[in-house]
Design a protein around this motif. Sequence first.
Motif, PDB file in Angstrom:
ATOM      1  N   UNK A   1      -1.222   9.981  -5.074  1.00  0.00           N
ATOM      2  CA  UNK A   1      -2.355  10.286  -4.185  1.00  0.00           C
ATOM      3  C   UNK A   1      -2.132   9.741  -2.776  1.00  0.00           C
ATOM      4  N   UNK A   2      -0.916   9.867  -2.281  1.00  0.00           N
ATOM      5  CA  UNK A   2      -0.581   9.440  -0.921  1.00  0.00           C
ATOM      6  C   UNK A   2      -0.975  10.540   0.049  1.00  0.00           C
ATOM      7  N   UNK A   3      -1.779  10.216   1.034  1.00  0.00           N
ATOM      8  CA  UNK A   3      -2.253  11.196   2.014  1.00  0.00           C
ATOM      9  C   UNK A   3      -1.322  11.300   3.221  1.00  0.00           C
ATOM     10  N   UNK A   4      -0.627  10.226   3.540  1.00  0.00           N
ATOM     11  CA  UNK A   4       0.189  10.146   4.750  1.00  0.00           C
ATOM     12  C   UNK A   4       1.263  11.241   4.789  1.00  0.00           C
ATOM     13  N   UNK A   5       1.171  12.228   5.708  1.00  0.00           N
ATOM     14  CA  UNK A   5       2.185  13.289   5.758  1.00  0.00           C
ATOM     15  C   UNK A   5       3.541  12.803   6.255  1.00  0.00           C
ATOM     16  N   UNK A   6       3.571  11.641   6.897  1.00  0.00           N
ATOM     17  CA  UNK A   6       4.838  11.102   7.392  1.00  0.00           C
ATOM     18  C   UNK A   6       5.627  10.371   6.297  1.00  0.00           C
ATOM     19  N   UNK A   7       5.059  10.314   5.117  1.00  0.00           N
ATOM     20  CA  UNK A   7       5.810   9.844   3.949  1.00  0.00           C
ATOM     21  C   UNK A   7       6.601  11.040   3.441  1.00  0.00           C
TER      22      UNK A   7
ATOM     23  N   UNK B   1      13.341   4.620 -13.640  1.00  0.00           N
ATOM     24  CA  UNK B   1      13.286   3.316 -12.964  1.00  0.00           C
ATOM     25  C   UNK B   1      13.010   3.537 -11.492  1.00  0.00           C
ATOM     26  N   UNK B   2      12.270   2.616 -10.894  1.00  0.00           N
ATOM     27  CA  UNK B   2      11.888   2.759  -9.487  1.00  0.00           C
ATOM     28  C   UNK B   2      12.034   1.437  -8.753  1.00  0.00           C
ATOM     29  N   UNK B   3      12.321   1.529  -7.464  1.00  0.00           N
ATOM     30  CA  UNK B   3      12.474   0.335  -6.630  1.00  0.00           C
ATOM     31  C   UNK B   3      11.859   0.580  -5.260  1.00  0.00           C
ATOM     32  N   UNK B   4      11.269  -0.457  -4.719  1.00  0.00           N
ATOM     33  CA  UNK B   4      10.809  -0.442  -3.329  1.00  0.00           C
ATOM     34  C   UNK B   4      11.890  -1.108  -2.475  1.00  0.00           C
ATOM     35  N   UNK B   5      12.350  -0.399  -1.455  1.00  0.00           N
ATOM     36  CA  UNK B   5      13.373  -0.899  -0.534  1.00  0.00           C
ATOM     37  C   UNK B   5      12.689  -1.134   0.806  1.00  0.00           C
ATOM     38  N   UNK B   6      12.789  -2.360   1.330  1.00  0.00           N
ATOM     39  CA  UNK B   6      12.074  -2.701   2.564  1.00  0.00           C
ATOM     40  C   UNK B   6      12.948  -3.428   3.573  1.00  0.00           C
ATOM     41  N   UNK B   7      12.593  -3.248   4.842  1.00  0.00           N
ATOM     42  CA  UNK B   7      13.141  -4.095   5.898  1.00  0.00           C
ATOM     43  C   UNK B   7      12.533  -5.478   5.735  1.00  0.00           C
ATOM     44  N   UNK B   8      13.354  -6.516   5.907  1.00  0.00           N
ATOM     45  CA  UNK B   8      12.871  -7.867   5.667  1.00  0.00           C
ATOM     46  C   UNK B   8      13.594  -8.863   6.561  1.00  0.00           C
TER      47      UNK B   8
ATOM     48  N   UNK C   1       0.865  -1.176   0.000  1.00  0.00           N
ATOM     49  CA  UNK C   1       0.000   0.000   0.000  1.00  0.00           C
ATOM     50  C   UNK C   1       0.906   1.232   0.000  1.00  0.00           C
ATOM     51  N   UNK C   2       0.789   2.113  -0.986  1.00  0.00           N
ATOM     52  CA  UNK C   2       1.678   3.279  -1.027  1.00  0.00           C
ATOM     53  C   UNK C   2       1.610   4.144   0.224  1.00  0.00           C
ATOM     54  N   UNK C   3       0.502   4.076   0.951  1.00  0.00           N
ATOM     55  CA  UNK C   3       0.390   4.847   2.197  1.00  0.00           C
ATOM     56  C   UNK C   3       1.390   4.361   3.257  1.00  0.00           C
ATOM     57  N   UNK C   4       1.954   3.179   3.055  1.00  0.00           N
ATOM     58  CA  UNK C   4       2.923   2.639   4.012  1.00  0.00           C
ATOM     59  C   UNK C   4       4.338   3.160   3.774  1.00  0.00           C
ATOM     60  N   UNK C   5       4.543   3.873   2.679  1.00  0.00           N
ATOM     61  CA  UNK C   5       5.887   4.349   2.375  1.00  0.00           C
ATOM     62  C   UNK C   5       6.336   5.404   3.386  1.00  0.00           C
ATOM     63  N   UNK C   6       7.549   5.264   3.869  1.00  0.00           N
ATOM     64  CA  UNK C   6       8.122   6.236   4.795  1.00  0.00           C
ATOM     65  C   UNK C   6       8.903   7.320   4.066  1.00  0.00           C
TER      66      UNK C   6
ATOM     67  N   UNK D   1      14.248   4.202  11.433  1.00  0.00           N
ATOM     68  CA  UNK D   1      13.326   5.313  11.210  1.00  0.00           C
ATOM     69  C   UNK D   1      12.479   5.126   9.957  1.00  0.00           C
ATOM     70  N   UNK D   2      12.659   4.006   9.285  1.00  0.00           N
ATOM     71  CA  UNK D   2      11.850   3.704   8.098  1.00  0.00           C
ATOM     72  C   UNK D   2      11.746   2.199   7.936  1.00  0.00           C
ATOM     73  N   UNK D   3      10.673   1.778   7.300  1.00  0.00           N
ATOM     74  CA  UNK D   3      10.492   0.359   6.961  1.00  0.00           C
ATOM     75  C   UNK D   3      10.363   0.146   5.457  1.00  0.00           C
ATOM     76  N   UNK D   4       9.771   1.132   4.782  1.00  0.00           N
ATOM     77  CA  UNK D   4       9.564   1.009   3.336  1.00  0.00           C
ATOM     78  C   UNK D   4       9.926   2.332   2.663  1.00  0.00           C
ATOM     79  N   UNK D   5      10.730   2.254   1.615  1.00  0.00           N
ATOM     80  CA  UNK D   5      11.129   3.445   0.865  1.00  0.00           C
ATOM     81  C   UNK D   5      10.959   3.196  -0.631  1.00  0.00           C
ATOM     82  N   UNK D   6      10.595   4.244  -1.329  1.00  0.00           N
ATOM     83  CA  UNK D   6      10.526   4.226  -2.786  1.00  0.00           C
ATOM     84  C   UNK D   6      11.698   5.056  -3.306  1.00  0.00           C
ATOM     85  N   UNK D   7      12.581   4.422  -4.080  1.00  0.00           N
ATOM     86  CA  UNK D   7      13.742   5.117  -4.639  1.00  0.00           C
ATOM     87  C   UNK D   7      13.610   5.132  -6.158  1.00  0.00           C
TER      88      UNK D   7
END
Length: 352
Positions: free
Chosen positions: A120-126, A184-191, A82-87, A153-159
């Motif tokens: 259309x991400x609403x989360x201001x903490x992104x 090009x885009x990548x999702x970087x996550x804690x795993x 969910x893009x709203x989860x992006x930090x 300080x982050x779990x999911x990032x879009x680079x």
Amino acid sequence: MNVRITGTGSFIPSEIETNEDFHQHQFLNEDGSPFKQNTDIIIKKFKSITGIRERRYAKQHHNASDLAFFAAEKAIADANINPEELDYIIFAHNFGDVKHNTIQSDILPSLASRVKHSLRIKNPKCVAYDILFGCPGWAEGVIQANAFIKAGIAKKCLVIGGETLSRVVDKYDRDSMIYSDGAGATIIEASNDEGGIITHETATFTYDEAYYLYFGKSNNQELCKDTRYIKMFGRKIYEFALTNVPLAMKACLDKSNIDIKDLKKIFIHQANEKMDEAIVERFYKLYNQEMPEGIMPMNIHKFGNSSVATIPTLFDMVSKGEVENQNIQKGDIIMFASVGAGMNINAIVYKY
């Protein structure tokens, strides 16, 4: 905890500019004088050195932030998040949004903010921000995302790496044939899964090298001298890259304690085919090894040099089986490496 790339996406514009399309161009020397060779010979020499046959240009109504948005949508879908989860949204570029047939760069608001708005991400903490780091910008964004996640300080990032270089080239400069557009885009996550970023290395050389790539006036002396275009000292960059990039790659691999024989792929910035091959060959010679066949995927022949976009688009295509005779498997050790304006160099060792 590991830090992994969990989703990839790319957007390659559909507008194709072939080498033949440059036959009507009038290439000039820096002082405005015409070349002694005709355009046909210039283009043939260009192809033999760079490997570029064609490149992609963005449609007139698309800007760099649009291409980035398209790539980001694909990466988010690929990661199934969910893009709203992006930090964080970290957007690497060099020239901002340059609208078709204009000369001014637009970076207000930041391109990362524009992508967040389009998603259309609403989360201001992104938190959305841009980085200017030359061609190694996407890799540096990944390194920053890794640091944020490791720090807790982050779990999911879009680079993202995106650029429309076709809007900032001097058509009277033969180097203009190098550049292209893409994202090009990548999702970087804690795993908790095995794999991910193992080591990384970054360096900036500025004492003599800061202006090897710069913004300069057109080679056509009759055009406005205040309008600037991307320019470079190609020979200096070539010599710099061959000396310094293999050393940075070696430093990165040595920190990982991984044997070079276990390296399966090297995703290197698609700058120039001969230069890239020479860099990787020198890297292997530092270990008294021969460069393995197929170690270095390439797509510069069709897509040109899109700066920050070359590595993430190439990685996306190879990981999805879209590059002939190239693939990567779970558990493979790979490396990302880049060099560009600044002059900046970076490398990442990664377990896929």
